[in-house]
Enzyme design. Sequence first.
Site, PDB file in Angstrom:
ATOM      1  N   MET A  87      60.171  57.400  32.949  1.00 10.72           N
ATOM      2  CA  MET A  87      59.906  57.976  31.635  1.00 10.72           C
ATOM      3  C   MET A  87      60.783  57.415  30.510  1.00 10.72           C
ATOM      4  SD  MET A  87      57.351  59.780  32.325  1.00 10.72           S
ATOM      5  CE  MET A  87      56.518  60.654  33.664  1.00 10.72           C
ATOM      6  N   HIS A 131      49.720  54.295  34.859  1.00 11.35           N
ATOM      7  CA  HIS A 131      49.501  55.238  33.760  1.00 11.35           C
ATOM      8  C   HIS A 131      48.353  56.176  34.142  1.00 11.35           C
ATOM      9  CE1 HIS A 131      49.615  56.812  29.725  1.00 11.35           C
ATOM     10  NE2 HIS A 131      48.295  56.731  29.707  1.00 11.35           N
ATOM     11  N   GLU A 184      56.559  44.605  25.834  1.00 16.26           N
ATOM     12  CA  GLU A 184      57.314  45.455  24.907  1.00 16.26           C
ATOM     13  C   GLU A 184      56.453  46.536  24.239  1.00 16.26           C
ATOM     14  OE1 GLU A 184      56.518  42.358  24.556  1.00 16.26           O
ATOM     15  OE2 GLU A 184      55.808  41.945  22.531  1.00 16.26           O
TER      16      GLU A 184
HETATM   17  C1  GAR Z   1      52.389  60.039  37.309  1.00 17.29           C
HETATM   18  O1  GAR Z   1      51.198  60.737  37.025  1.00 17.29           O
HETATM   19  C2  GAR Z   1      52.457  58.756  36.497  1.00 17.29           C
HETATM   20  O2  GAR Z   1      51.225  58.143  36.326  1.00 17.29           O
HETATM   21  C3  GAR Z   1      52.959  59.282  35.194  1.00 17.29           C
HETATM   22  O3  GAR Z   1      53.921  60.259  35.536  1.00 17.29           O
HETATM   23  C4  GAR Z   1      53.607  60.821  36.813  1.00 17.29           C
HETATM   24  C5  GAR Z   1      54.802  60.669  37.718  1.00 17.29           C
HETATM   25  O4  GAR Z   1      54.610  61.322  38.932  1.00 17.29           O
HETATM   26  N1  GAR Z   1      53.531  58.221  34.406  1.00 17.29           N
HETATM   27  C6  GAR Z   1      53.442  58.147  33.091  1.00 17.29           C
HETATM   28  O5  GAR Z   1      52.917  59.003  32.409  1.00 17.29           O
HETATM   29  C7  GAR Z   1      54.058  56.909  32.463  1.00 17.29           C
HETATM   30  N2  GAR Z   1      53.578  56.720  31.137  1.00 17.29           N
HETATM   31  P1  GAR Z   1      55.451  60.954  40.234  1.00 17.29           P
HETATM   32  O6  GAR Z   1      56.936  61.005  39.855  1.00 17.29           O
HETATM   33  O7  GAR Z   1      55.113  62.033  41.211  1.00 17.29           O
HETATM   34  O8  GAR Z   1      55.038  59.585  40.694  1.00 17.29           O
END
Ligand code: GAR
Length: 205
Positions: free
Chosen positions: A93, A112, A150
Amino acid sequence: MTKTKIAVFVSGGGTNLQALLDAQAAGKLHSGRIVLVVSSQPGAYALTRAEKAGVPTVVCSRKELGSQEAFEAAILEALDRAGAEMIVLAGFMSILSKSFTDRYPERILNVHPALIPSFCGKGYYGLRVHEEALKRGVKVTGATVHFVNEIPDGGRIIAQKPVMVEDGDTPEVLQRRVMEQAEWIILPQAAEMVAADIARRKEHD
Ligand code: GAR
């Protein structure tokens, strides 16, 4: 062929990391080896998952390190020490600067939880993405794996998989369906593809 050394970056629960670890154990991620897990959050459950699988971990917290420069320097040092050749962002994140992403051209992947270019870019992460998809009333959503540059969620798309929205979905229910039906499938597949590509290119050098 020598396996591509992979670092996985996490911030939370780590179910996508788990999917990668499971794929590795099942021989489906045979062109790569996960050599390091980097977490931006000290208490992330993803760290426990890595430890259980015997993968070395390091915590690099931007807050604790005080600046983006110090944060990225700490990550780069850990990557160099581990000899990482490829990075998978699995629920990571934090934003990475251009000077960081430029070091790994088409060697950083991100998953994503939407079909890019929908519900992506700055501010769209985690549950927020599903809240916005439900608010907009889309009937189909899904997940995307793409290379990282980026521009947030702006790199070349590697794989996408659609998932149906159902009546009565909450953001949490939809998030889980997108993970089960898309993310946990396409992320290990894309990681294998890119790891194989890097391994092949090494052979030819
Ligand atoms: C997942 O849904 C991933 O796609 C999202 O966060 C979650 C993490 O779950 N990522 C984003 O939104 C990045 N922009 P996890 O820690 O259980 O893998």
